[in-house]
Design a protein around this motif. Sequence first.
Motif, mmCIF file in Angstrom:
data_model
loop_
_atom_site.group_PDB
_atom_site.id
_atom_site.type_symbol
_atom_site.label_atom_id
_atom_site.label_comp_id
_atom_site.label_asym_id
_atom_site.label_seq_id
_atom_site.Cartn_x
_atom_site.Cartn_y
_atom_site.Cartn_z
ATOM 1 N N ALA A 49 0.827 -1.209 0.000
ATOM 2 C CA ALA A 49 0.000 0.000 0.000
ATOM 3 C C ALA A 49 0.855 1.250 0.000
ATOM 4 C CB ALA A 49 -0.926 -0.001 1.222
ATOM 5 N N VAL A 50 2.043 1.162 0.587
ATOM 6 C CA VAL A 50 2.952 2.314 0.605
ATOM 7 C C VAL A 50 3.603 2.494 -0.753
ATOM 8 C CG1 VAL A 50 5.028 3.277 1.677
ATOM 9 C CG2 VAL A 50 3.370 2.035 3.068
ATOM 10 N N VAL A 51 4.181 1.424 -1.291
ATOM 11 C CA VAL A 51 4.961 1.513 -2.531
ATOM 12 C C VAL A 51 4.064 1.694 -3.750
ATOM 13 C CG1 VAL A 51 6.601 0.296 -4.014
ATOM 14 C CG2 VAL A 51 6.817 0.149 -1.538
ATOM 15 N N LEU B 97 -7.609 15.637 -13.396
ATOM 16 C CA LEU B 97 -8.582 15.193 -12.393
ATOM 17 C C LEU B 97 -9.380 13.998 -12.897
ATOM 18 C CD1 LEU B 97 -9.942 18.600 -11.031
ATOM 19 C CD2 LEU B 97 -8.492 16.952 -9.830
ATOM 20 N N LEU B 98 -9.722 14.019 -14.205
ATOM 21 C CA LEU B 98 -10.440 12.884 -14.781
ATOM 22 C C LEU B 98 -9.600 11.611 -14.717
ATOM 23 C CD1 LEU B 98 -12.886 11.761 -16.373
ATOM 24 C CD2 LEU B 98 -11.711 12.462 -18.479
ATOM 25 N N ALA B 99 -8.321 11.735 -15.076
ATOM 26 C CA ALA B 99 -7.450 10.555 -15.099
ATOM 27 C C ALA B 99 -6.944 10.173 -13.717
ATOM 28 C CB ALA B 99 -6.255 10.814 -16.031
ATOM 29 N N GLY B 100 -6.770 11.182 -12.846
ATOM 30 C CA GLY B 100 -6.141 10.909 -11.542
ATOM 31 C C GLY B 100 -7.095 10.786 -10.391
ATOM 32 N N VAL B 101 -8.370 11.158 -10.579
ATOM 33 C CA VAL B 101 -9.345 11.074 -9.486
ATOM 34 C C VAL B 101 -10.539 10.214 -9.885
ATOM 35 C CG1 VAL B 101 -10.899 12.369 -7.981
ATOM 36 C CG2 VAL B 101 -8.643 13.295 -8.546
ATOM 37 N N VAL B 102 -11.172 10.562 -11.005
ATOM 38 C CA VAL B 102 -12.377 9.838 -11.410
ATOM 39 C C VAL B 102 -12.046 8.396 -11.792
ATOM 40 C CG1 VAL B 102 -14.290 9.767 -13.040
ATOM 41 C CG2 VAL B 102 -13.473 11.971 -12.176
ATOM 42 N N ALA B 103 -11.009 8.208 -12.614
ATOM 43 C CA ALA B 103 -10.648 6.849 -13.031
ATOM 44 C C ALA B 103 -10.254 5.972 -11.844
ATOM 45 C CB ALA B 103 -9.531 6.904 -14.073
ATOM 46 N N PRO B 104 -9.407 6.442 -10.935
ATOM 47 C CA PRO B 104 -9.114 5.619 -9.754
ATOM 48 C C PRO B 104 -10.343 5.350 -8.888
ATOM 49 C CG PRO B 104 -7.435 7.289 -10.028
ATOM 50 C CD PRO B 104 -8.531 7.619 -11.005
ATOM 51 N N TRP B 105 -11.257 6.329 -8.806
ATOM 52 C CA TRP B 105 -12.474 6.122 -8.018
ATOM 53 C C TRP B 105 -13.310 4.994 -8.600
ATOM 54 C CZ3 TRP B 105 -17.671 6.916 -9.451
ATOM 55 C CH2 TRP B 105 -18.590 6.795 -8.408
ATOM 56 N N ALA C 184 -12.177 2.539 -10.472
ATOM 57 C CA ALA C 184 -11.431 1.296 -10.247
ATOM 58 C C ALA C 184 -11.589 0.820 -8.807
ATOM 59 C CB ALA C 184 -9.953 1.511 -10.578
ATOM 60 N N ALA C 185 -11.522 1.764 -7.861
ATOM 61 C CA ALA C 185 -11.664 1.393 -6.453
ATOM 62 C C ALA C 185 -13.066 0.891 -6.148
ATOM 63 C CB ALA C 185 -11.345 2.599 -5.577
ATOM 64 N N VAL D 194 -0.831 5.217 -13.319
ATOM 65 C CA VAL D 194 -0.707 4.138 -12.326
ATOM 66 C C VAL D 194 -1.721 4.279 -11.195
ATOM 67 C CG1 VAL D 194 1.747 3.881 -12.828
ATOM 68 C CG2 VAL D 194 1.022 5.406 -10.985
ATOM 69 N N LEU D 195 -2.498 5.360 -11.175
ATOM 70 C CA LEU D 195 -3.387 5.594 -10.042
ATOM 71 C C LEU D 195 -4.575 4.628 -9.963
ATOM 72 C CD1 LEU D 195 -3.392 9.481 -9.705
ATOM 73 C CD2 LEU D 195 -1.967 7.767 -8.577
ATOM 74 N N PRO D 196 -5.195 4.201 -11.089
ATOM 75 C CA PRO D 196 -6.229 3.164 -10.939
ATOM 76 C C PRO D 196 -5.699 1.900 -10.278
ATOM 77 C CG PRO D 196 -6.409 4.208 -13.086
ATOM 78 C CD PRO D 196 -5.137 4.715 -12.475
ATOM 79 N N ALA D 197 -4.508 1.465 -10.695
ATOM 80 C CA ALA D 197 -3.902 0.294 -10.053
ATOM 81 C C ALA D 197 -3.571 0.587 -8.590
ATOM 82 C CB ALA D 197 -2.641 -0.127 -10.803
ATOM 83 N N ALA D 198 -3.175 1.837 -8.300
ATOM 84 C CA ALA D 198 -2.888 2.212 -6.919
ATOM 85 C C ALA D 198 -4.152 2.150 -6.064
ATOM 86 C CB ALA D 198 -2.288 3.613 -6.873
ATOM 87 N N ALA D 199 -5.281 2.600 -6.638
ATOM 88 C CA ALA D 199 -6.547 2.545 -5.893
ATOM 89 C C ALA D 199 -6.946 1.101 -5.614
ATOM 90 C CB ALA D 199 -7.640 3.255 -6.681
ATOM 91 N N ILE D 200 -6.754 0.236 -6.591
ATOM 92 C CA ILE D 200 -7.052 -1.191 -6.385
ATOM 93 C C ILE D 200 -6.131 -1.771 -5.315
ATOM 94 C CG2 ILE D 200 -6.999 -3.457 -7.494
ATOM 95 C CD1 ILE D 200 -7.845 -2.081 -10.097
ATOM 96 N N GLN D 201 -4.850 -1.377 -5.348
ATOM 97 C CA GLN D 201 -3.904 -1.875 -4.357
ATOM 98 C C GLN D 201 -4.296 -1.430 -2.956
ATOM 99 O OE1 GLN D 201 -1.110 -4.007 -4.651
ATOM 100 N NE2 GLN D 201 -1.454 -3.912 -2.437
#
Length: 620
Positions: free
Chosen positions: A160-162, A198-206, A208-209, A323-330
């Motif tokens: 979760a950190v890395v 914001l679309l790619a870094g907030v909405v997309a990870p949201w 995915a999460a 990488v943020l969608p994968a980060a949200a899943i992680q």
Amino acid sequence: MTALSGADAPTVPRQTAALPAPARVAAPWGSRDPLRRALSLLDVDRSRVGLSITLGVLGLGSAVALAGVAAWLIARASQMPPVLELSIATVAVRAFGIGRGVFRYLERLVSHDVALRGMGSLRTALYARLAAGRPEGTAAVRRGDLLARVGADVDAVGDAVVRGLLPAAVAAVLGLGTVVAMAALLPAAGATLAACLLLAGVVAPWLAARGARTAEQRAVTARASIASISLGLLDDPGALAVQGRIAPELAALRRSDADLAEATDAGAGPAALAAALGSLAVGVAVLAALLLGIPAVAAGALTPVALAVIVLTPLAAFEATSVLPAAAIQVHRSRAAAARIMALLDEAEVGDLPDPAAQGPTTGAPSLVARGLACAWPGHPPVVTGIDLDLSPGRSIAVVGPSGTGKTTLLLTLAGLLPPHAGTVDLGGVAVSALPRETAALGVALTAEDAHVFATSVLENLRVARGDVTPDEARGALARAGLTDWLDGLPDGVDTRLGPDAQNVSGGERRRLLLARALVAPAPLLLVDEPGEHLDRATADHLVRDLLTQGVTGTGVPARTAADRPRGVVVVTHRLTPLDAADEVVLLKDGRVEARGTHAELLRTHDGYREAMETERDDD
């Protein structure tokens, strides 16, 4: 938890053996979010985290700067200016290209160092809290599941950190910097870039999460089940085959694998949608830069060279958000793993312990006193009731009875590894189940029949009981346990390495090795479960008789713990022949005390005991 506790524990001073006051254990966490609670146990160095974020920003910032400078250089070169005007940009392209790789490498080193140090701290805290906590918290957890929680689940929390938090922090800093830089050239382009980021870094990870929330919980459970079942199949296939459980276990393994595949498929759709949104955001950002930049060039508000910069630079900026969608899943994967870890710790948490002073601890040698004791595994009915027992140094007690009468459960309760179902067990005047493990281990040591043997040397296995056991002390304890010939046959003596859980030694040798571990423990009271199991009758009787006689004299106890100090011993055994050496024999039957007294008294007064003894003699 059933292995002998007390490694490296300080010895009780000779002038008094009263138990030290147990430390009060305060709840170390207050947050309800399991991931936040687990991350607090990582003990992360904030300065290293800051350094990792800085290096990550410099690495991706070099990529963004490389794209911007390269765009400027290409566009300016098309205008054929003097070569010297391009020299600085040429050197900058090389510098940013090299810096991108160097800073990314350094960021990987620092971030993984942060995560690995944190995983080590979390495992250390996990082991310490489980050892000091309530044993029933882990009693119902399968060995493979417990291994998965301290192994893969801890790794997931570190990830979760890395793979989660650090990439998000880097993307936020880099995105803000890129937006400010573009806004300086063309404010409208900066605002558009901010919206697309914001679309790619907030909405997309949201998205995915949201899709991963349920899928990752199922996946973590399925992975844990696979690990647990696989370990059971590989660790003890013989016992499973005898019980006819191989086929059911394989079927359960297939079901868990299918559940994992279904969970993975369920999370694939939202992940694909998040990836598509990221690509869409890149295209919209480039198109918007062109639509806004061309009129600005025509109006003279923007140079053609600057147009190339605001069009091409955002392409690199989206590398951080990709990488943020994968980060949200992680993060969700790590939260599910953290929930399993914290559930284990919550079950084992001892909370506030009673004040031993209020219970009136005794002075002098500690005694183990049970009154009206009923023993049971948590959540199950008692297997033995009505136990009254007094054990003090110099006294030996044998507990006998048919299988299933609760003899092992009784020992676990006397050692404080299981709470009393009813009645009391006091050690030195304090409830033994309320004492921290390191304190209880100073007074009473248990060697259970399933205690673990580690994949290290014979000497280090004995040092589990006391960390400073010398080779000579180890050889003496092994000799008392009847392992002289076995030790003489080892290639490196006490330095010979054993296989995992002593799989390369016989059952009898393993049992006697555990007995030797108990003999070097600093505790004045010993609880020994079936020391003669897997041995021939003559050897088993000699070992039990020796334990009941010499075991209470202190012979073999290291001088630093007072060599002449007597010990109290409770031995659980099926053999009756050597019990003439015991001060008292307790016969259990149908979950209660059937009879008690000396060996001679039971032979005179109890028909069942006398018949069992005669049968044993005939068999011998």
